[in-house]
Design a protein around this motif. Structure first.
Motif, mmCIF file in Angstrom:
data_model
loop_
_atom_site.group_PDB
_atom_site.id
_atom_site.type_symbol
_atom_site.label_atom_id
_atom_site.label_comp_id
_atom_site.label_asym_id
_atom_site.label_seq_id
_atom_site.Cartn_x
_atom_site.Cartn_y
_atom_site.Cartn_z
ATOM 1 N N LYS A 125 -9.295 0.354 30.692
ATOM 2 C CA LYS A 125 -9.405 -0.795 31.590
ATOM 3 C C LYS A 125 -10.719 -0.722 32.372
ATOM 4 C CE LYS A 125 -7.053 -2.901 35.515
ATOM 5 N NZ LYS A 125 -5.967 -2.734 36.488
ATOM 6 N N ASN A 126 -11.071 0.481 32.828
ATOM 7 C CA ASN A 126 -12.338 0.665 33.542
ATOM 8 C C ASN A 126 -13.527 0.355 32.636
ATOM 9 O OD1 ASN A 126 -10.998 1.408 35.855
ATOM 10 N ND2 ASN A 126 -11.292 3.597 35.552
ATOM 11 N N ASP A 127 -13.444 0.770 31.365
ATOM 12 C CA ASP A 127 -14.517 0.458 30.414
ATOM 13 C C ASP A 127 -14.696 -1.058 30.291
ATOM 14 O OD1 ASP A 127 -15.264 3.059 29.798
ATOM 15 O OD2 ASP A 127 -13.917 3.210 28.061
ATOM 16 N N ALA A 128 -13.592 -1.769 30.221
ATOM 17 C CA ALA A 128 -13.658 -3.229 30.108
ATOM 18 C C ALA A 128 -14.274 -3.833 31.369
ATOM 19 C CB ALA A 128 -12.262 -3.797 29.871
ATOM 20 N N ARG A 129 -13.924 -3.306 32.540
ATOM 21 C CA ARG A 129 -14.498 -3.807 33.796
ATOM 22 C C ARG A 129 -16.007 -3.556 33.846
ATOM 23 N NH1 ARG A 129 -10.802 -1.558 38.626
ATOM 24 N NH2 ARG A 129 -12.228 -2.799 39.894
ATOM 25 N N ILE A 130 -16.405 -2.374 33.379
ATOM 26 C CA ILE A 130 -17.836 -2.036 33.375
ATOM 27 C C ILE A 130 -18.596 -2.967 32.442
ATOM 28 C CG2 ILE A 130 -19.488 -0.257 32.648
ATOM 29 C CD1 ILE A 130 -17.427 1.810 33.743
ATOM 30 N N ASP B 66 -23.971 1.755 36.401
ATOM 31 C CA ASP B 66 -24.247 2.881 35.501
ATOM 32 C C ASP B 66 -23.587 4.176 36.004
ATOM 33 O OD1 ASP B 66 -25.686 1.324 33.736
ATOM 34 O OD2 ASP B 66 -27.648 1.850 34.616
ATOM 35 N N ALA B 67 -23.603 4.371 37.327
ATOM 36 C CA ALA B 67 -22.949 5.556 37.902
ATOM 37 C C ALA B 67 -21.432 5.505 37.674
ATOM 38 C CB ALA B 67 -23.260 5.658 39.396
ATOM 39 N N LEU B 68 -20.852 4.329 37.812
ATOM 40 C CA LEU B 68 -19.416 4.178 37.547
ATOM 41 C C LEU B 68 -19.100 4.446 36.080
ATOM 42 C CD1 LEU B 68 -18.560 0.965 39.603
ATOM 43 C CD2 LEU B 68 -17.945 3.325 40.140
ATOM 44 N N GLU B 69 -19.967 3.963 35.212
ATOM 45 C CA GLU B 69 -19.767 4.191 33.786
ATOM 46 C C GLU B 69 -19.836 5.686 33.465
ATOM 47 O OE1 GLU B 69 -21.354 2.361 29.593
ATOM 48 O OE2 GLU B 69 -22.793 2.537 31.226
ATOM 49 N N MET C 80 -9.490 9.662 39.836
ATOM 50 C CA MET C 80 -9.242 8.285 39.402
ATOM 51 C C MET C 80 -9.167 7.346 40.609
ATOM 52 S SD MET C 80 -9.290 8.015 36.142
ATOM 53 C CE MET C 80 -8.460 6.495 35.734
ATOM 54 N N ASP C 81 -8.566 7.811 41.697
ATOM 55 C CA ASP C 81 -8.511 6.999 42.918
ATOM 56 C C ASP C 81 -9.906 6.740 43.472
ATOM 57 O OD1 ASP C 81 -5.756 6.853 42.755
ATOM 58 O OD2 ASP C 81 -5.407 8.454 44.238
ATOM 59 N N GLU C 82 -10.746 7.778 43.451
ATOM 60 C CA GLU C 82 -12.115 7.604 43.928
ATOM 61 C C GLU C 82 -12.870 6.587 43.068
ATOM 62 O OE1 GLU C 82 -14.098 11.368 44.079
ATOM 63 O OE2 GLU C 82 -13.189 11.913 45.993
ATOM 64 N N LEU C 83 -12.663 6.662 41.765
ATOM 65 C CA LEU C 83 -13.330 5.717 40.869
ATOM 66 C C LEU C 83 -12.834 4.295 41.137
ATOM 67 C CD1 LEU C 83 -15.321 5.374 38.526
ATOM 68 C CD2 LEU C 83 -13.403 5.705 36.964
#
Length: 147
Positions: free
Chosen positions: A68-73, A96-99, A131-134
């Motif tokens: 889901k995070n990949d899709a958001r990125i 990019d940092a989130l990715e 995961m919460d921090e991300l």
């Protein structure tokens, strides 16, 4: 005189009966020890199985969140390309940092070995924290603190 001999004899006889009747048989003790050992082994097997099931469920859930995070990125990167503003350079760095963080978490999940030597609960707590921090970083990305 009969009373002085009779009372100690009855007392000694009573004590002898008590000591012999209170002594457990060794067969019963051995059976009980074997039963306790078998119960401990059964508990250990059940605990390992429960941990394996819990690990698999956790892994499936976290992999879904990572996807889901990949899709958001990907959506955020498409949005940056659409706008094409110069101010988006900083925004692009944050994405990019989130990715990168998401990739690190995915790698951490893949490399974890759920075996007897590992501390499953500690890993779970740390991974959930990351995961919460991300998730918070994703939420903070869209907030504009400048006034």
């Amino acid at each position: 005189m009969k009373k002085t001999v009779f009372i100690p004899m009855v007392a000694m006889f009573s004590i002898a009966i008590i000591f012999t009747s209170c002594k457990p048989s060794t067969k019963e003790v051995q059976d009980a020890q074997e039963n306790v050992q078998e119960a401990k082994e059964d508990l250990a097997v059940a605990k390992r199985q429960a941990n394996a099931d819990e690990w698999q469920n956790f892994k499936n859930e976290m992999n879904a969140v990572i996807e889901k995070n990949d899709a958001r990125i990907t959506a955020l990167k498409k949005e940056i390309k659409k706008t094409g503003k110069a101010a988006d350079a900083e925004y692009d760095k944050k994405v990019d940092a989130l990715e990168e963080k998401n990739k690190e978490l995915k790698l951490k999940m893949e490399n974890y070995k759920n075996d007897a030597d590992s501390d499953w609960q500690s890993f779970k707590r740390e991974f959930n924290h990351d995961m919460d921090e991300l998730g918070n970083a994703f939420n903070d990305l869209t907030v504009n603190n400048k006034k």
